[in-house]
Each structure stands twice: as C-alpha cells, then as structure tokens.
Motif scaffolding. Structure first.
Motif, PDB file in Angstrom:
ATOM      1  N   PRO A  11      42.768  42.846  45.821  1.00  0.00           N
ATOM      2  CA  PRO A  11      42.536  41.765  44.850  1.00  0.00           C
ATOM      3  C   PRO A  11      42.541  40.387  45.496  1.00  0.00           C
TER       4      PRO A  11
ATOM      5  N   LYS B 284      35.147  51.619  34.361  1.00  0.00           N
ATOM      6  CA  LYS B 284      35.073  50.153  34.242  1.00  0.00           C
ATOM      7  C   LYS B 284      33.615  49.691  34.354  1.00  0.00           C
TER       8      LYS B 284
ATOM      9  N   LEU C 176      34.565  43.085  42.993  1.00  0.00           N
ATOM     10  CA  LEU C 176      35.491  42.809  41.878  1.00  0.00           C
ATOM     11  C   LEU C 176      35.865  44.112  41.171  1.00  0.00           C
TER      12      LEU C 176
ATOM     13  N   SER D  30      38.278  45.985  43.195  1.00  0.00           N
ATOM     14  CA  SER D  30      39.630  45.409  43.242  1.00  0.00           C
ATOM     15  C   SER D  30      40.317  45.537  41.883  1.00  0.00           C
ATOM     16  N   GLU D  31      39.548  45.488  40.817  1.00  0.00           N
ATOM     17  CA  GLU D  31      40.146  45.622  39.484  1.00  0.00           C
ATOM     18  C   GLU D  31      40.626  47.051  39.211  1.00  0.00           C
ATOM     19  N   THR D  32      40.112  47.996  39.967  1.00  0.00           N
ATOM     20  CA  THR D  32      40.438  49.393  39.662  1.00  0.00           C
ATOM     21  C   THR D  32      41.205  50.062  40.799  1.00  0.00           C
TER      22      THR D  32
END
Ligand code: ATP
Ligand code: MG
Length: 465
Positions: A416, A299, A406, A409-411
């Motif tokens: 989140p 990411k 971020l 938390s996105e991965t």
C-alpha cells in the motif's frame, strides 16, 4: 409428423385472431396456448419504441407483409426498460425486405438477415424461421445435436419454437398493437421466470450458449431460472466447451461488461459454467493464500460495476488482466522457485497463461497485448529513484497499470505504501517529483546515495525486476 404440422399451420392462422388454441410441436412443450394480449391488456406504448423501428414496421405492413417486434425489446418494453435494440421479424424474405428499403443490406451466413440503416442506427429485420420439418436439408445438426446451419424460412408459428426463453418469444404486432404469446411468455414475465421453450436438455444441446444467456438474463432482469432449466445447466455445463472460442469471447464480454459482473461471476460459478470459460482462473481460486486471491478479482468486478453505474467507461482488457492475474502470478512464482529471474518468469507465465486461455475464449491480439502490458508494468512500479518514474508515467498504459497496482494493494497483493507513493507522485509538482525520486541520503556522510546505487547496478542484477 409433417402432415400434422401442415394441418396445424392451417388451423392456427384463423384462430390466432380469435383467442386460444392448443398446438403440438416436437421442438416445444407438449401443449402451448396462443394468446393474444390486446393493446388494453399490456403496457407497451408506441412512444417507447424507436422512431426508426416504427418506420420499418409500418413500411413492411404497408407493403402487405406481417411485421412484429420480437425478442429482448418486447421483454424489456414490458418491464418499462429501454431496450438495447429493436428486432423486427416479418414474413417477407430477405430479398423482399431489400426491395422495400433502399437503406438496407443483407448480412449473415448461418441465417440471412436484413439490416435497415438509419445513419448509425440499425434495425435488424429477420424473416420468420421455419420449424424442424426440413431438418435434413437446410438445417444441419452436428453429432452432439448442435445446430450448425439454420436457413429455413417459415411462419410465426414456427419461428416461436426457434427462440430460447418464453419471455424472449413475445411478438408485438404493428397491425393492432397486440402482443402475441404462443408459449406462456406473459405469465412467465409476470412471475419473473426464465423458462426454456421445449425440453431444456435438448435446447442446450442444440446451442450450449443458451446456458450463458440464461445467466445473463437472470442477472440483468432479476428473473429466476425455472427448476428444469437449472437442473439441465448443472448437467450440461461442459457442453459449452464445444463452442468456438471466438463466440465464447463475445458472450464473456456481454456477461462481464454488463454492469452486473460480480453477480454474474457468482452465478456462473454456482452452475459450473465459469470453469469452462476461465479454467485457469477457476483453478487459481481453489488455492487460498490468506483469502486474497479471490479478493482481487472480486474487487475488479465490483469496481467495473460501480464505474458503469456512474456512467464511466470500462475496458475489457483490464478486467481480463484481473481474471488471469492470479494464474500468471502463481505460475511466475513457480518459475522463480525453479531459478528464473522475476522479469523473465512473469513474461513466460503471461505467455503460457494466455496461450491456454485462448483455447477457451479467444482473446483478440490487441486485448492480450494490453493485458501483458498491464502485468509487465507491475514490477516496474518498484523503481522510484532517478528518471524511471517520470519515464514510466509517460507509458501509454500507465493509467491502467497504476489502477491495477491500486487493486493489488487494496486486496493484499501489493504494497500500500508503494501505491500511495505513486498516487502522490502523479499529483506532485515537478520540483516535488524531483525530490521524491532522489536517492535516500547516506546516514553516515549525509551525501546522496545515487552514485553508489549506480555502481551497484553495474555489478549486480537489476534489482527492480
Ligand atoms: P439483449 O437485451 O441482450 O439484446 P435479446 O433477447 O434481444 O437480449 P439477442 O441476442 O438480441 O437477445 O437475440 C434476440 C432474440 O433472438 C432473443 O430474444 C431470442 O428470442 C432469439 N435468440 C437469440 N439468440 C438465441 C439462441 N442462441 N437460441 C435461441 N434463440 C435465440
Ligand atoms: Mg436484442
């Protein structure tokens, strides 16, 4: 051999302007054809060449020297792309170049070059490099066959064999606007092939960084590596480990700040090159935890490619922090299991991982400091009560730390809800921010829990770290 080469030097010059000739060279393929592509036979126009580069070429020519554009700029011009920079080669030696240009300084120890400066624009002028015949004095190889010093001037026919790929060895002649091709570079350019000049194993042994260059150009140009080159990389990847870490750091930046970081990462791994650059990261990729360790890095690579595509800036330290986050996290977890408290475990893990990484690629101090700051901010985001959030927001690395939160938390590596809270907090009014950081009300007496939390803090270890 020397007599043969001298004889060849004599015969090539006159035929150069006539068309094709076969040349034997011990550094190059057994047979090479010199082919001149006239102005009508290629698509490079002077309108695409920078004014300053043209000035340098014309001036050298006026002074009676040969002057060519060479390397990446010719390759890129043929593709209709704007070159990153314009490199000039000439038969004038550096001192002669200096006499031609007032705005010129000489640089380089391994190979002396002239920089002709037009304000901030610099045109690099190199003298043709000589062939390997004087190998015993001015050219120095180490015991693995790596080129350490290379200060022999020569002719264009010799210079060509010093270059890495055929498509990087095309010369644009200012005299008649032709492209001179000794090694079949034009044909490879048309088919989109990256082919090393000469024996791939030997050329990689001379300079293992050429393997990284192969990957960089393949990705940047959308070219494929020819079979012999691919095979040699599989065999020779480990030779990269002998390259000074400062040079590998520079190459790693070129590879990953190019706008094609994700694809570069995949190809480097495919050839076994990534593990030489980032061994700890490679090891951490083998440890699967619900598939998420690889995702963070992927990411991060994707995000930085997207930012470049949108014309935004990216920072090396952020990407490097992403490369080494998993190794740091895994080591910190191990240390916590052994009884270290979280804050100390992360500090120690960061120090150890950085110390081992700099054996592969150097990390300038300001970069490693910034990486550590991004990592050490992560546990601090857990503190949402009282004055800590407003202090954290004033931290010089807050933005990078938040972006990293971020990413986590996105991965799947962070909460989140926590990331959302910080997004909201940054955009909230002062009044709202105050409300957001108040301690939760005690459901029994309806009073704020602030006092209790202070009391607890006095007797228990700090819960935020
Ligand atoms: P870029 O677009 O990244 O500038 P480039 O091909 O111009 O690509 P440079 O590093 O600027 O790359 O080098 C200029 C030229 O010098 C190359 O095209 C190649 O001919 C030669 N060269 C550079 N590095 C090497 C190397 N390690 N081995 C052999 N030739 C090299
Ligand atoms: Mg270049």
């Amino acid at each position: 051999m020397k007599t043969i080469l001298n004889f060849l030097k004599k015969i090539i010059k006159p035929v150069l302007s006539r068309g094709q000739v076969s040349v034997q060279n011990e550094a190059g393929p057994a047979t090479a054809h010199v082919k001149i592509y006239t102005r009508a036979e290629h698509n490079i126009s002077r309108a695409q060449i920078s004014e300053n580069a043209l000035k340098v070429l014309y001036r050298l020519q006026k002074e009676g020297y040969e002057a060519y554009l060479v390397g990446g700029c010719v390759r890129d011009l043929l593709l209709g792309r704007e070159p990153k920079d314009f490199d000039v080669v000439t038969n004038a030696d550096p001192d002669q170049v200096r006499k031609v240009f007032r705005n010129c300084r000489l640089i380089g120890r391994r190979f002396r070059l002239a920089h002709v400066c037009f304000g901030r624009d610099i045109i690099e002028v190199a003298t043709f490099r000589g062939a390997g015949e004087e190998q015993n004095d001015k050219q120095v190889l180490n015991k693995e066959g790596r080129l350490l010093r290379d200060n022999v001037y020569g002719t264009i026919e010799e210079d060509v064999w010093r270059r890495d790929f055929t498509v990087n060895a095309l010369y644009y002649n200012i005299k008649d606007f032709s492209v001179v091709d000794f090694v079949g570079g034009m044909a490879d350019h048309k088919t989109g092939t990256l082919r090393l000049i000469g024996d791939p194993d030997m050329r990689f042994r001379e300079d293992p960084v050429r393997m990284l260059r192969a990957v960089r150009f393949a990705v940047k140009l959308g070219f494929k590596l020819d079979e012999a080159c691919e095979k040699a990389i599989h065999n020779d990847a480990q030779l990269l480990a002998s390259i000074p870490s400062a040079r590998l750091y520079d190459e790693a930046l070129k590879l990953f700040l190019s706008g094609y970081a994700l694809q570069t990462f995949e190809i480097l791994r495919h050839y076994g090159l990534f593990q030489v650059l980032f061994p700890a990261t490679e090891n951490s990729l083998a440890i699967e935890e619900d598939g998420f360790p690889r995702l963070l890095l992927i990411k991060a690579l994707e995000n930085s490619d997207n930012r470049i595509a949108e014309g935004k800036t990216i920072t090396a330290y952020f990407l490097l922090a992403a490369f080494l986050w998993e190794p740091v996290r895994l080591l910190a977890n191990k240390k916590m299991k052994q009884g270290e408290i979280e804050f100390v475990a992360y500090q120690d893990a960061a120090s150890e991982i950085i110390a081992s990484q700099i054996r592969s690629t150097a990390l300038p101090r300001h970069i490693s400091m910034a990486m550590r700051e991004v990592w050490s901010l992560q546990p601090k985001f857990n503190a949402r009560i009282g004055s800590k959030p407003s202090r954290l927001i004033g931290h010089p690395r807050f933005r990078a730390g938040y972006d990293f939160l971020l990413l986590r938390s996105e991965t799947g590596g962070g909460d989140p809800e926590l990331a959302e809270w910080w997004t909201k907090y940054q955009h909230a009014s002062e009044n709202e921010q105050r409300k957001m950081t108040q301690p939760p009300r005690n459901p029994q007496n309806g009073k704020s829990g602030r006092k209790r939390s202070y009391q607890r803090k006095a007797t228990a270890p700090n819960p935020e770290v």
